[in-house]
Scaffold this active site. Structure first.
Site, PDB file in Angstrom:
ATOM      1  N   ASP A  33      39.442  26.742  60.177  1.00 55.90           N
ATOM      2  CA  ASP A  33      37.825  27.243  59.728  1.00 55.90           C
ATOM      3  C   ASP A  33      37.034  26.004  59.680  1.00 55.90           C
ATOM      4  O   ASP A  33      36.336  26.032  58.653  1.00 55.90           O
ATOM      5  CB  ASP A  33      38.126  27.993  58.428  1.00 55.90           C
ATOM      6  CG  ASP A  33      36.764  28.962  58.212  1.00 55.90           C
ATOM      7  OD1 ASP A  33      36.185  29.154  59.283  1.00 55.90           O
ATOM      8  OD2 ASP A  33      36.733  29.513  57.154  1.00 55.90           O
TER       9      ASP A  33
ATOM     10  N   GLY B  23      35.248  36.513  49.233  1.00 49.33           N
ATOM     11  CA  GLY B  23      35.705  37.789  49.506  1.00 49.33           C
ATOM     12  C   GLY B  23      36.572  38.601  47.987  1.00 49.33           C
ATOM     13  O   GLY B  23      36.517  39.608  47.933  1.00 49.33           O
ATOM     14  N   PHE B  24      37.069  37.541  47.123  1.00 46.77           N
ATOM     15  CA  PHE B  24      37.813  38.152  46.129  1.00 46.77           C
ATOM     16  C   PHE B  24      37.174  37.792  44.506  1.00 46.77           C
ATOM     17  O   PHE B  24      37.823  37.917  43.627  1.00 46.77           O
ATOM     18  CB  PHE B  24      39.151  37.817  46.019  1.00 46.77           C
ATOM     19  CG  PHE B  24      39.933  38.101  47.403  1.00 46.77           C
ATOM     20  CD1 PHE B  24      40.369  39.542  47.519  1.00 46.77           C
ATOM     21  CD2 PHE B  24      40.274  37.247  48.495  1.00 46.77           C
ATOM     22  CE1 PHE B  24      41.002  39.693  48.691  1.00 46.77           C
ATOM     23  CE2 PHE B  24      40.747  37.675  49.331  1.00 46.77           C
ATOM     24  CZ  PHE B  24      41.293  38.865  49.844  1.00 46.77           C
ATOM     25  N   GLY B  25      36.257  36.951  44.679  1.00 45.35           N
ATOM     26  CA  GLY B  25      35.541  36.584  43.561  1.00 45.35           C
ATOM     27  C   GLY B  25      34.383  35.653  43.486  1.00 45.35           C
ATOM     28  O   GLY B  25      33.637  35.688  44.644  1.00 45.35           O
ATOM     29  N   GLU B  26      34.144  34.909  42.556  1.00 45.01           N
ATOM     30  CA  GLU B  26      32.871  33.888  42.489  1.00 45.01           C
ATOM     31  C   GLU B  26      33.580  32.360  42.266  1.00 45.01           C
ATOM     32  O   GLU B  26      34.744  32.239  41.721  1.00 45.01           O
ATOM     33  CB  GLU B  26      31.823  34.216  41.316  1.00 45.01           C
ATOM     34  CG  GLU B  26      32.634  34.527  39.902  1.00 45.01           C
ATOM     35  CD  GLU B  26      31.621  35.020  39.123  1.00 45.01           C
ATOM     36  OE1 GLU B  26      30.701  35.898  39.657  1.00 45.01           O
ATOM     37  OE2 GLU B  26      31.808  34.656  37.927  1.00 45.01           O
TER      38      GLU B  26
ATOM     39  N   LYS C 230      37.356  28.548  41.491  1.00 46.01           N
ATOM     40  CA  LYS C 230      37.471  29.565  42.174  1.00 46.01           C
ATOM     41  C   LYS C 230      37.885  30.883  41.513  1.00 46.01           C
ATOM     42  O   LYS C 230      39.138  30.605  41.235  1.00 46.01           O
ATOM     43  CB  LYS C 230      38.114  29.435  43.514  1.00 46.01           C
ATOM     44  CG  LYS C 230      37.972  30.392  44.479  1.00 46.01           C
ATOM     45  CD  LYS C 230      38.395  29.690  45.732  1.00 46.01           C
ATOM     46  CE  LYS C 230      38.337  30.832  46.864  1.00 46.01           C
ATOM     47  NZ  LYS C 230      38.954  30.300  48.307  1.00 46.01           N
TER      48      LYS C 230
ATOM     49  N   LEU D 165      28.315  29.239  41.150  1.00 43.40           N
ATOM     50  CA  LEU D 165      27.632  28.599  42.379  1.00 43.40           C
ATOM     51  C   LEU D 165      27.697  29.545  43.675  1.00 43.40           C
ATOM     52  O   LEU D 165      26.835  29.075  44.806  1.00 43.40           O
ATOM     53  CB  LEU D 165      28.234  27.351  42.462  1.00 43.40           C
ATOM     54  CG  LEU D 165      28.544  26.369  41.263  1.00 43.40           C
ATOM     55  CD1 LEU D 165      29.583  25.348  41.668  1.00 43.40           C
ATOM     56  CD2 LEU D 165      27.266  25.876  41.380  1.00 43.40           C
TER      57      LEU D 165
ATOM     58  N   LYS E  79      29.973  32.893  45.907  1.00 46.30           N
ATOM     59  CA  LYS E  79      30.964  34.093  45.859  1.00 46.30           C
ATOM     60  C   LYS E  79      31.666  34.115  47.172  1.00 46.30           C
ATOM     61  O   LYS E  79      31.410  33.607  48.149  1.00 46.30           O
ATOM     62  CB  LYS E  79      30.319  35.421  45.593  1.00 46.30           C
ATOM     63  CG  LYS E  79      29.562  36.091  46.708  1.00 46.30           C
ATOM     64  CD  LYS E  79      28.927  37.281  46.285  1.00 46.30           C
ATOM     65  CE  LYS E  79      28.377  38.060  47.485  1.00 46.30           C
ATOM     66  NZ  LYS E  79      29.194  38.326  48.467  1.00 46.30           N
TER      67      LYS E  79
END
EC number: 2.7.11.14
Length: 553
Positions: A316, A201-204, A220, A197, A199
Site C-alpha cells: 500500500d 474502516g474499523f474506527g478512528e 488507532k 485525527l 478515521k
C-alpha cells in the site's frame, strides 16, 4: 450566531497543540505523577531473571535501556571501556561526511590498531593479525579493510567476557527492574486522549499523551463490534504482529497494544506534519521541490528495504501513507495490507490502491512479491514531482477498468517541467511492466539506493538521522481535518461477544512494545530520574517492591 462546530474544532486544536509543546513536560501534574513512580524491587525480578534469554544482540544492541546500561557497565572496567570507545570512534568515522576530517579519522583508527598486543598494550581486544594488517596498510582501501576487521574483533570481544560479567552485575539487575516496569498492565487510564485525527474502516485515530512521561502518540482505536461484524480480527492482528516485528526510523513504531471496554487500541508514532498527499496537493503549487522528492524517496526506500528484509510486502505504498514528523522526516504508515512472505511463497490475492498497483497484481491469478512495492514507489515519486499519478491526470475521472488497462499497457510519459533526467530514469525503471526488469528486483543485489537519482544522499548518515530535512512542518498548524469533517460511525447493533472473542481481545492486548517503550523512557528523562538514588519520591516505604507504580494509572 456562534458556529459550534468551529468552536469545537478550535477547542480541540488548542488542547492538542498545547499538549505538543515541550514545555508541557514541565507541568506540575506531570512532575507530581513522576514523583509517585518507582522501579519494582529486585526481589520481584527472580522469575524474570530465569525466563529472560541472554541474547547479546537483543539485550545490548536492540533494546535502548539494555544498550545504555551495558555501555555504563563497560565504562567501569578499563579494558572494556577501551573496546567500547574504539567502536564509538569507528562509528563516528563511518558516519562522517566525506572529506579531510573523515580521512584523518581513518588514519587515527589505523594508528590505534597498529600496536601489537602485549602486556600494557592499550588495545588488548585486538589480535596480532589485525595489528599487522594495520601496520602494512598504505592505501585507503587497505586501511578501510583493516579497520573493518578491527571492528569485528572488538565486537566479538564485547560478546565474550564483558557480556558474561555484565549479566552478573548490578547494571543487569537494574535492567531487570526496568523490564519488570515495562511489563506493567496498560489500559486507557494510562493515557490522556485529545482530538480525533482521522478515521479508518474499523474506527478512528486520535492523539493521546502518556500521563507519566508526557510523550504524544497516535492511537488507532478499532471498534470491537465493528471488527467482529466485518470479520476484521485477522487483519487487525496481522497488522499488530507486523508492527511489533518492525523497528525502523522510516516506519511508524508501535509502542502499546491494549484494550478498552469497546475498542482494541494500537498506540503508534504521532506524525504531526501531515501526509505527503496533503503536501503535494494542498501546500503551494501542486507537486514538491526536487530536493524534497529526493529526500523523501530516500527515506521511503530505506523503509521499504527494512520491510523486505523481514520478509514483508507492504502492498500500500502511496503518498497518503507517508507521514511527516515534527522535524520533517517521513515514515511509512498503515500496514493494514502488509503481508508476510511465508517460506518465500508468492501471493495472488489482489490488494492495494488503484493507480499504485503493479501490473502483476492487476492480472488475474498471477503471483507476485516484493517488486510490487517498487512499482508503487515509482508511482509515488512521479506523483511527488508532477502532482498527478503516472496513469491518471489530476482530478481526471477514470473507471477502475480504464485505469487498469492504462497501467497494463501504456508507457509512462514525462510532460511535467520538473522532471530531471535522473527522476525520469528512476521512474521508468520502477514502473517497468515486468517485475524482473524493475529496479530493486532485477537481481539479488539490485539496490535502488545506488541509482544516480540519490547521488546527493549519504545513506549511512540518513539512517543515523544526521541529514537535515529540506522542509520542517509548521508546529502551530494541525495537519488534520476539522473534527466536524470526520464522520461519526453509526452504532453497531446485534453483535455479542463469546469466550473466543474475549480470548482474542486478551491476546491482542500485550501492553508495551519493548524498543519503543524504552526509547520513550530515555527520551522523556524518566530513565535518569528513576535511576537517581537521591530522587524525592511520593511512594510509601515498601510500595515499590510490589508494583513499581505507586500512582494508579
Amino acid at each position: 450566531m456562534v458556529d459550534m462546530g468551529a468552536l469545537d474544532n478550535l477547542i480541540a486544536n488548542t488542547a492538542y497543540l498545547q499538549a505538543r509543546k515541550p514545555s508541557d513536560c514541565d507541568s506540575k501534574e506531570l512532575q507530581r505523577r513522576r514523583r509517585s513512580l518507582a522501579l519494582p524491587g529486585l526481589q520481584g525480578c527472580a522469575e524474570l531473571r530465569q525466563k529472560l534469554s541472554l541474547n547479546f544482540h537483543s539485550l545490548c544492541e536492540q533494546q535502548p535501556i539494555g544498550r545504555r546500561l551495558f555501555r555504563d557497565f563497560l565504562a567501569t572496567v578499563p579494558t572494556f571501556r577501551k573496546a567500547a570507545t574504539f567502536l564509538e570512534d569507528v562509528q563516528n568515522w563511518e558516519l562522517a561526511e566525506e572529506g579531510p576530517t573523515k580521512d584523518s579519522a581513518l588514519q587515527g583508527l589505523v594508528a590505534t590498531c597498529a600496536s601489537a598486543p602485549a602486556p600494557g598494550n592499550p588495545q588488548p581486544f585486538l589480535s596480532q593479525a589485525v595489528a599487522t594488517k594495520c601496520q602494512a596498510a598504505t592505501t585507503e582501501e587497505e586501511r578501510v579493510a583493516a579497520v573493518t576487521l578491527a571492528k569485528a574483533e572488538a565486537m566479538a570481544f564485547l560478546q565474550e567476557q564483558p557480556f558474561k560479567d555484565f549479566v552478573t552485575s548490578a547494571f543487569y539487575d537494574k535492567f531487570l527492574q526496568w523490564k519488570l516496569f515495562e511489563m506493567q498492565p496498560v489500559s486507557d487510564k494510562y493515557f490522556t486522549e485529545f482530538r480525533v485525527l482521522g478515521k479508518g474502516g474499523f474506527g478512528e485515530v486520535c492523539a493521546v499523551q502518556v500521563k507519566n512521561t508526557g510523550k504524544m502518540y497516535a492511537c488507532k482505536k478499532l471498534d470491537k463490534k465493528r471488527l467482529k461484524k466485518k470479520g476484521g480480527e485477522k487483519m487487525a492482528l496481522l497488522e499488530k504482529e507486523i508492527l511489533e516485528k518492525v523497528s525502523s526510523p522510516f516506519i511508524v513504531s508501535l509502542a502499546y497494544a491494549f484494550e478498552s471496554k469497546t475498542h482494541l487500541c494500537l498506540v503508534m508514532s504521532l506524525m504531526n506534519g501531515g501526509d505527503l498527499k496533503f503536501h503535494i496537493y494542498n501546500v503551494g503549487t501542486r507537486g514538491l521541490d526536487m530536493s524534497r522528492v529526493i529526500f523523501y524517496s530516500a527515506q521511503i526506500a530505506c523503509g521499504m528495504l527494512h520491510l523486505h528484509e523481514l520478509g514483508i510486502v507492504y502492498r500500500d505504498m502511496k503518498p497518503e501513507n507517508v507521514l511527516l514528523d515534527d522535524l520533517g522526516n517521513c515514515r511509512l504508515s498503515d500496514l493494514g495490507l502488509a503481508v508476510e512472505m511465508k517460506g518465500g511463497k508468492p501471493i495472488t490475492q489482489r490488494a492495494g490502491t488503484n493507480g499504485y498497483m503493479a501490473p502483476e497484481i492487476l492480472m488475474e491469478k498471477v503471483s507476485y512479491s516484493y517488486p510490487v512495492d517498487w512499482f508503487a514507489m515509482g508511482c509515488s515519486i512521479y506523483e511527488m514531482v508532477a502532482g498527478r499519478t503516472p496513469f491518471k491526470d489530476y482530478k481526471e475521472k477514470v473507471s477502475k477498468e480504464d485505469l487498469k488497462q492504462r497501467t497494463l499497457q501504456d508507457e509512462v510519459k514525462f510532460q511535467h517541467d520538473n522532471f530531471t533526467e535522473e527522476a525520469k530514469d528512476i521512474c521508468r525503471l520502477f514502473l517497468a511492466k515486468k517485475p524482473e526488469q524493475r529496479l530493486g528486483s532485477r537481481e539479488k543485489s539490485d539496490d535502488p539506493r545506488k541509482h544516480h537519482f540519490f547521488k546527493t544522499i549519504n545513506f549511512p548518515r540518513l539512517e543515523a538521522g544526521l541529514i537535515e530535512p529540506p522542509f520542517v512542518p509548521d508546529p502551530s498548524v494541525v495537519y488534520a481535518k476539522d473534527i466536524a469533517e470526520i464522520d461519526d460511525f453509526s452504532e453497531v447493533r446485534g453483535v455479542e461477544f463469546d469466550d473466543k472473542d474475549k480470548q482474542f481481545f486478551k491476546n491482542f492486548a500485550t501492553g508495551a512494545v519493548p524498543i519503543a517503550w524504552q526509547e520513550e523512557i530515555i527520551e522523556t528523562g524518566l530513565f535518569e530520574e528513576l535511576n537517581d538514588p537521591n530522587r524525592p519520591t511520593g511512594c510509601e516505604e515498601g510500595n515499590s517492591s510490589k508494583s513499581g507504580v505507586c500512582l494508579l494509572l
